[in-house]
Scaffold this motif. Structure first.
Motif, short mmCIF file in Angstrom:
data_model
loop_
_atom_site.label_atom_id
_atom_site.label_comp_id
_atom_site.label_asym_id
_atom_site.label_seq_id
_atom_site.Cartn_x
_atom_site.Cartn_y
_atom_site.Cartn_z
N PRO A 85 9.21 6.24 -16.78
CA PRO A 85 7.90 6.77 -16.37
C PRO A 85 6.72 6.26 -17.20
N ASP A 86 6.95 5.94 -18.48
CA ASP A 86 5.81 5.50 -19.29
C ASP A 86 5.32 4.10 -18.91
N THR A 87 6.05 3.41 -18.02
CA THR A 87 5.60 2.10 -17.54
C THR A 87 4.95 2.20 -16.16
N TRP A 88 4.95 3.37 -15.57
CA TRP A 88 4.40 3.52 -14.22
C TRP A 88 2.88 3.41 -14.24
N PRO A 89 2.26 2.96 -13.15
CA PRO A 89 0.79 2.86 -13.12
C PRO A 89 0.12 4.21 -13.34
N ALA A 90 -0.96 4.20 -14.05
CA ALA A 90 -1.72 5.43 -14.26
C ALA A 90 -2.50 5.79 -13.00
N ASP A 91 -2.85 7.07 -12.87
CA ASP A 91 -3.66 7.50 -11.73
C ASP A 91 -4.94 6.68 -11.68
N GLY A 92 -5.25 6.17 -10.51
CA GLY A 92 -6.46 5.38 -10.33
C GLY A 92 -6.28 3.90 -10.59
N GLU A 93 -5.14 3.50 -11.10
CA GLU A 93 -4.92 2.08 -11.41
C GLU A 93 -4.75 1.25 -10.14
N ILE A 94 -4.15 1.85 -9.11
CA ILE A 94 -4.04 1.21 -7.81
C ILE A 94 -4.58 2.18 -6.77
N PRO A 95 -5.01 1.70 -5.60
CA PRO A 95 -5.57 2.61 -4.59
C PRO A 95 -4.55 3.67 -4.18
N SER A 96 -5.06 4.86 -3.89
CA SER A 96 -4.20 5.94 -3.40
C SER A 96 -3.80 5.66 -1.96
N ARG A 97 -2.80 6.40 -1.48
CA ARG A 97 -2.39 6.22 -0.08
C ARG A 97 -3.55 6.55 0.86
N ALA A 98 -4.33 7.57 0.53
CA ALA A 98 -5.48 7.92 1.37
C ALA A 98 -6.51 6.80 1.38
N GLU A 99 -6.76 6.18 0.24
CA GLU A 99 -7.73 5.08 0.17
C GLU A 99 -7.25 3.87 0.96
N ILE A 100 -5.97 3.59 0.89
CA ILE A 100 -5.41 2.47 1.66
C ILE A 100 -5.57 2.73 3.15
N ALA A 101 -5.21 3.95 3.57
CA ALA A 101 -5.32 4.29 5.00
C ALA A 101 -6.77 4.20 5.46
N HIS A 102 -7.71 4.66 4.63
CA HIS A 102 -9.12 4.63 5.02
C HIS A 102 -9.64 3.20 5.14
N ALA A 103 -9.19 2.31 4.27
CA ALA A 103 -9.68 0.93 4.27
C ALA A 103 -9.02 0.07 5.34
N LEU A 104 -7.73 0.30 5.60
CA LEU A 104 -6.98 -0.63 6.42
C LEU A 104 -6.47 -0.09 7.75
N GLU A 105 -6.32 1.23 7.86
CA GLU A 105 -5.66 1.78 9.04
C GLU A 105 -6.50 2.78 9.82
N ARG A 106 -7.27 3.60 9.12
CA ARG A 106 -8.00 4.69 9.78
C ARG A 106 -9.44 4.74 9.27
N PRO A 107 -10.19 3.63 9.45
CA PRO A 107 -11.54 3.55 8.85
C PRO A 107 -12.54 4.54 9.45
N ASP A 108 -12.25 5.06 10.64
CA ASP A 108 -13.20 5.98 11.28
C ASP A 108 -13.06 7.41 10.77
N GLU A 109 -12.04 7.69 9.99
CA GLU A 109 -11.84 9.03 9.48
C GLU A 109 -12.42 9.15 8.07
N PRO A 110 -13.04 10.26 7.75
CA PRO A 110 -13.58 10.44 6.39
C PRO A 110 -12.48 10.38 5.34
N LEU A 111 -12.78 9.78 4.23
CA LEU A 111 -11.82 9.68 3.15
C LEU A 111 -11.35 11.07 2.72
N GLU A 112 -12.25 12.03 2.69
CA GLU A 112 -11.88 13.38 2.26
C GLU A 112 -10.80 13.97 3.16
#
Length: 212
Positions: free
Chosen positions: A168-195
């Motif tokens: 676990p100490d080698t795992w990416p820290a929070d915010g180091e890579i996009p969250s699943r919600a951010e990925i979906a908003h950018a690439l799959e569901r851009p018309d839906e609010p990120l929130e």
């Protein structure tokens, strides 16, 4: 894409010149049926991948997962069944199997570096008595993949050790890579609010895992 600066390997002889030959115990470890130790590993596996190829060679690898012992049913020493749970309904791999039954499976047990590989021929089954053993949280699968074993063998731990996957100490820290919600908003569901997507992929997302 191929660059003029690359030196491409295009023959088996050149490949062998670079990597060498496997030692006898590695070359000969492939078996054609399940051993009780394979069965024990399958009973503990919670995650596996299903690799397929269409008739024209287009490949797919799908991740699968369930509580240990709930999705993998060993039918005999030469066959096993895998439950299919609700997903995105693309069924790319299953469509491949309708024209090309060859399948490659890799099973993972949490905390273990070794993995179990099974190659064989598969078919889709929509009903069978063994479905009763695949019920999770009251949900019975609509489909199962039945695989006739042709090759089975264990992989050693080198890939997991090199990647430090279970540390676990080698795992990416929070915010180091996009969250699943951010990925979906950018690439799959851009018309839906990120929130809204953050809420959708939040703690309640797990509540619908077995609903079709």
């Amino acid at each position: 894409m191929v660059s003029d600066e690359w030196s491409v390997v295009d023959s088996e002889s050149e490949l062998r010149e670079i990597v060498g030959e496997p030692i006898p115990r590695v070359a000969e470890k492939v078996r054609d049926r399940l051993h009780p130790m394979d069965v024990a590993f399958l009973a503990a596996a919670r995650f596996w991948t299903v690799a397929t190829s269409s008739a024209d060679g287009r490949c797919d690898v799908s991740p699968k997962g369930d509580p240990a012992g709930s999705s993998v049913v060993v039918l005999s020493e030469t066959s096993l069944a895998l439950a299919e749970r609700p997903g995105n309904r693309r069924v790319d791999g299953f469509q491949n199997l309708l024209s090309n039954p060859h399948v490659g499976l890799m099973f993972v047990v949490p905390g273990r570096g070794d993995t179990l590989r099974i190659n064989g021929r598969a078919r889709l089954v929509r009903e069978a008595p063994f479905f009763d053993a695949m019920v999770v949280k009251g949900h019975r699968p609509r489909l199962a993949l039945v695989v006739d074993v042709e090759e089975v063998f264990f992989h050693c731990s080198k890939a997991f050790l090199r990647s430090s996957l279970w540390e676990p100490d080698t795992w990416p820290a929070d915010g180091e890579i996009p969250s699943r919600a951010e990925i979906a908003h950018a690439l799959e569901r851009p018309d839906e609010p990120l929130e809204s997507l953050v809420e959708y992929y939040g703690p309640s997302y797990a509540d619908g895992l077995y609903r079709g």
